[in-house]
Design an enzyme around this catalytic site. Structure first.
Site, PDB file in Angstrom:
ATOM      1  N   HIS A 307       0.961  -1.069  -0.291  1.00  0.00           N
ATOM      2  CA  HIS A 307       0.030   0.045  -0.148  1.00  0.00           C
ATOM      3  C   HIS A 307       0.854   1.115   0.141  1.00  0.00           C
ATOM      4  O   HIS A 307       1.981   1.347   0.632  1.00  0.00           O
ATOM      5  CB  HIS A 307      -0.956  -0.028   1.278  1.00  0.00           C
ATOM      6  CG  HIS A 307      -2.142   0.928   1.030  1.00  0.00           C
ATOM      7  ND1 HIS A 307      -1.899   2.387   1.475  1.00  0.00           N
ATOM      8  CD2 HIS A 307      -3.204   0.597   0.376  1.00  0.00           C
ATOM      9  CE1 HIS A 307      -3.190   2.739   1.056  1.00  0.00           C
ATOM     10  NE2 HIS A 307      -3.766   1.918   0.692  1.00  0.00           N
ATOM     11  N   ASP A 365      -7.742  -5.664   0.165  1.00  0.00           N
ATOM     12  CA  ASP A 365      -8.431  -6.692  -0.874  1.00  0.00           C
ATOM     13  C   ASP A 365      -7.860  -7.892  -0.584  1.00  0.00           C
ATOM     14  O   ASP A 365      -8.205  -9.049  -1.534  1.00  0.00           O
ATOM     15  CB  ASP A 365      -7.974  -6.290  -2.353  1.00  0.00           C
ATOM     16  CG  ASP A 365      -8.592  -4.819  -2.355  1.00  0.00           C
ATOM     17  OD1 ASP A 365      -9.522  -4.668  -2.060  1.00  0.00           O
ATOM     18  OD2 ASP A 365      -7.614  -4.049  -3.067  1.00  0.00           O
TER      19      ASP A 365
HETATM   20  N1  CMC Z   1       4.245  -7.670  -4.618  1.00  0.00           N
HETATM   21  C1  CMC Z   1       5.689  -7.531  -4.940  1.00  0.00           C
HETATM   22  N2  CMC Z   1       6.328  -6.430  -4.770  1.00  0.00           N
HETATM   23  C2  CMC Z   1       5.637  -5.294  -4.579  1.00  0.00           C
HETATM   24  C3  CMC Z   1       4.256  -5.218  -4.465  1.00  0.00           C
HETATM   25  C4  CMC Z   1       3.539  -6.538  -4.417  1.00  0.00           C
HETATM   26  N3  CMC Z   1       2.151  -6.399  -4.370  1.00  0.00           N
HETATM   27  N4  CMC Z   1       3.987  -3.905  -4.160  1.00  0.00           N
HETATM   28  C5  CMC Z   1       5.035  -3.251  -4.110  1.00  0.00           C
HETATM   29  N5  CMC Z   1       6.160  -3.895  -4.427  1.00  0.00           N
HETATM   30  C6  CMC Z   1       7.534  -3.855  -4.199  1.00  0.00           C
HETATM   31  C7  CMC Z   1       7.722  -2.898  -5.880  1.00  0.00           C
HETATM   32  O1  CMC Z   1       8.319  -3.740  -6.796  1.00  0.00           O
HETATM   33  C8  CMC Z   1       8.953  -2.077  -5.135  1.00  0.00           C
HETATM   34  O2  CMC Z   1      10.231  -2.928  -5.303  1.00  0.00           O
HETATM   35  P1  CMC Z   1      11.679  -1.932  -5.526  1.00  0.00           P
HETATM   36  O3  CMC Z   1      11.589  -0.960  -4.572  1.00  0.00           O
HETATM   37  O4  CMC Z   1      12.628  -3.045  -5.501  1.00  0.00           O
HETATM   38  O5  CMC Z   1      11.332  -1.575  -6.909  1.00  0.00           O
HETATM   39  C9  CMC Z   1       8.520  -1.628  -3.741  1.00  0.00           C
HETATM   40  O6  CMC Z   1       7.842  -2.629  -3.489  1.00  0.00           O
HETATM   41  C10 CMC Z   1       7.793  -0.235  -3.657  1.00  0.00           C
HETATM   42  O7  CMC Z   1       6.585  -0.491  -4.707  1.00  0.00           O
HETATM   43  P2  CMC Z   1       5.893   0.886  -5.519  1.00  0.00           P
HETATM   44  O8  CMC Z   1       5.176   0.223  -6.498  1.00  0.00           O
HETATM   45  O9  CMC Z   1       7.020   1.953  -5.357  1.00  0.00           O
HETATM   46  O10 CMC Z   1       4.773   1.268  -4.406  1.00  0.00           O
HETATM   47  P3  CMC Z   1       3.538   1.929  -4.530  1.00  0.00           P
HETATM   48  O11 CMC Z   1       3.178   2.718  -3.065  1.00  0.00           O
HETATM   49  O12 CMC Z   1       3.548   2.936  -5.876  1.00  0.00           O
HETATM   50  O13 CMC Z   1       2.323   1.031  -4.698  1.00  0.00           O
HETATM   51  C11 CMC Z   1       0.402  -0.370  -4.581  1.00  0.00           C
HETATM   52  C12 CMC Z   1       1.379   0.656  -3.887  1.00  0.00           C
HETATM   53  C13 CMC Z   1      -0.619  -0.817  -3.734  1.00  0.00           C
HETATM   54  C14 CMC Z   1       0.007   0.094  -6.192  1.00  0.00           C
HETATM   55  C15 CMC Z   1       1.434  -1.607  -4.736  1.00  0.00           C
HETATM   56  O14 CMC Z   1       1.930  -2.175  -3.621  1.00  0.00           O
HETATM   57  C16 CMC Z   1       0.828  -2.666  -5.632  1.00  0.00           C
HETATM   58  O15 CMC Z   1       0.609  -2.757  -6.999  1.00  0.00           O
HETATM   59  N6  CMC Z   1      -0.095  -3.688  -5.021  1.00  0.00           N
HETATM   60  C17 CMC Z   1      -0.384  -4.880  -5.634  1.00  0.00           C
HETATM   61  C18 CMC Z   1      -2.118  -4.527  -6.074  1.00  0.00           C
HETATM   62  C19 CMC Z   1      -2.897  -3.895  -4.634  1.00  0.00           C
HETATM   63  O16 CMC Z   1      -3.145  -4.965  -3.878  1.00  0.00           O
HETATM   64  N7  CMC Z   1      -3.630  -2.990  -4.780  1.00  0.00           N
HETATM   65  C20 CMC Z   1      -4.772  -2.610  -3.709  1.00  0.00           C
HETATM   66  C21 CMC Z   1      -4.262  -1.315  -2.815  1.00  0.00           C
HETATM   67  S1  CMC Z   1      -5.409  -1.270  -1.472  1.00  0.00           S
HETATM   68  C22 CMC Z   1      -6.698  -1.103  -1.985  1.00  0.00           C
HETATM   69  C23 CMC Z   1      -7.081   0.454  -2.728  1.00  0.00           C
HETATM   70  O17 CMC Z   1      -6.672   1.297  -2.228  1.00  0.00           O
HETATM   71  O18 CMC Z   1      -7.542   0.200  -3.868  1.00  0.00           O
END
Ligand code: CMC
Length: 430
Positions: A307, A365
């Protein structure tokens, strides 16, 4: 908001003084509104990772402590003791209602649960196999065509009627999208049922059979509604505010929010998560998926994990996990194989350095899909159910913005990095 501190920015020997604003809770914010005029400089923050786009009194998240407050009340207290319509009142008006306020609010919502009869024809224009998110995005947008008398955003009474209409009609619209997709007749709302029980009735009743939703099931669904009701300036809420800042009507703004919610990084994650858990299928395949999630060359991510704001745990996920355990026990399905895979996946991931270092925990989720699946919803209904729960949050945020006399049209700036000073060449010369 008063500025108690001043930040000083030094650029090319120049010094710029910027007020530091103090919110009720949460990190202070440097007020850069005058920076461009003062210094001919923009700030660069794609994804808004360090930028507050508005002030708000509705919801607060403490990502480090894993805390979520609606109007100052912890979401876990509300999920345990309150019910969805009471939470709607709280989000919309800022206070918990007394009995007569609650009765009046419930009456107003209940009296708006039916949709204009011509809307049924509108539904029939969609392909049978359309995703219900596509249908509800379209139908919500079309509400401004059916309810002209509540589209004047300058009139507080019309804003109020539009709000009540959307909260009341979304369950009916989502249930109609579901019925349409499975080829069953639409079911009218039943106003003696509570919000969640009525939604279950409209989804699962067929004309030939009796249907009464089990109390435990409607309670679990009501809890899902509460936990999704608002989440401060997430992508879909920001979309609603941005659309609303141009003066667009409320139905158009909420339709924009629904469209944004659909993406798998946002509300679409609940559907994607259950599909992932099913694809994993058994605990002995978890290691393979964990390996893929950690591989930087593989775009696969663990759905339902991570998140932007929560860096400790998502308080909604804790309640959802408990709720999943309870409802599966209630339905006599405690050995549910998807739940077993989810529990084991969570355990393994939380012990893994990759997830620990990046503060990746299950989000809301991760377990919600298991509950919805157990109740009988197909996966493509998960995000529509998120949308109907979040509608009150979007509306509360939209109303707050419209009532703010200082609101400006949202208009981010950019850093242009494209070509410059080119001249047109006739096609034969290129
Ligand atoms: N699985 C594996 N690695 C992950 C994941 C994951 N679910 N989420 C983040 N990472 C890694 C990402 O690859 C990155 O690694 P590195 O630093 O080595 O490049 C690091 O963690 C930071 O990730 P980010 O993409 O910069 O983080 P963000 O804050 O931009 O993204 C997120 C947040 C929710 C979009 C992301 O965690 C994600 O894609 N999660 C899966 C989708 C999900 O479950 N979404 C629902 C969110 S809660 C409900 C809502 O609000 O809609």
């Amino acid at each position: 908001m008063n500025a108690e501190r001043i930040a000083t920015l030094h650029v090319d020997g120049q010094e710029y003084k910027l007020p530091v604003l103090k919110p009720a809770i949460g990190p202070d914010a440097i007020d850069i509104r005058k920076l461009y005029k003062m210094a001919n400089l923009f700030t660069f923050d794609p994804g808004f990772t360090s930028t507050a786009a508005c002030d708000s009194t509705i919801t607060f998240i403490d990502g480090e402590a894993g805390e979520l407050l609606y109007r100052g009340y912890p979401v876990d207290e509300l999920a345990e003791h309150s019910h969805f319509l009471e939470v709607c009142y709280l989000l919309l008006y800022g206070e918990l209602p007394n009995q007569s306020q609650l009765d009046d609010f419930e009456h107003r919502v209940t009296m708006h649960t039916m949709v204009h009869d011509q809307m049924t024809y509108f539904f029939r224009g969609f392909r049978r196999d359309a995703h219900p998110m596509a249908i509800i995005t379209g139908v919500m947008g079309a509400m401004s065509a059916f309810y002209h008398d509540s589209t004047d955003i300058a009139d507080p009474e019309q804003r109020e009627i539009a709000s009540i209409r959307m909260i009341a009609k979304l369950p009916t619209i989502v249930a109609m999208a579901f019925k349409y997709s499975i080829g069953q007749p639409f079911v009218f709302p039943k106003n003696n049922l509570n919000y969640a029980a009525n939604f279950l009735h409209m989804c699962f009743k067929v004309p030939t059979e009796k249907f009464t939703a089990a109390k435990a099931v409607s309670r679990a669904l009501d809890r899902i509604f509460i936990l999704h009701a608002d989440h401060e300036q997430n992508a879909s809420t920001s979309t609603v505010r941005l659309a609303g800042s141009s003066g667009a009507n409320p139905f158009a703004c909420i339709a924009a929010g629904i469209a944004c919610l659909w993406g798998p990084a946002h509300g679409g994650a609940n559907e994607a998560c259950l599909l992932m858990l099913r694809e994993i299928g058994s605990v002995d395949r978890i290691a393979e998926f964990i390996r893929r999630a950690k591989d930087p060359s593989d775009p696969f991510r663990l759905m339902g994990f991570g998140h932007r704001v929560y860096k400790n745990f998502d308080p909604r996920a804790k309640i959802m996990k408990q709720s999943a355990d309870e409802i599966l026990h209630e339905l006599g399905d405690s050995d549910n194989s998807t739940l077993q895979v989810a529990r084991e996946l969570e355990r393994i991931a939380l012990e893994d350095e990759y997830f620990q270092e990046r503060c990746l925990y299950p989000n809301v989720d991760f377990y919600s899909g298991i509950i919805l699946d157990a109740v009988g919803f197909p996966t493509d209904m998960f995000t529509p159910i998120f949308a109907l729960s979040r509608t009150v949050g979007w509306i509360s945020q939209w109303k707050e913005m419209i009532a703010d006399p200082d609101v400006k049209i949202g208009r981010p700036r950019q850093m242009y990095v494209g070509k410059r000073n080119r001249h047109y060449q006739p096609v034969k010369a290129r």
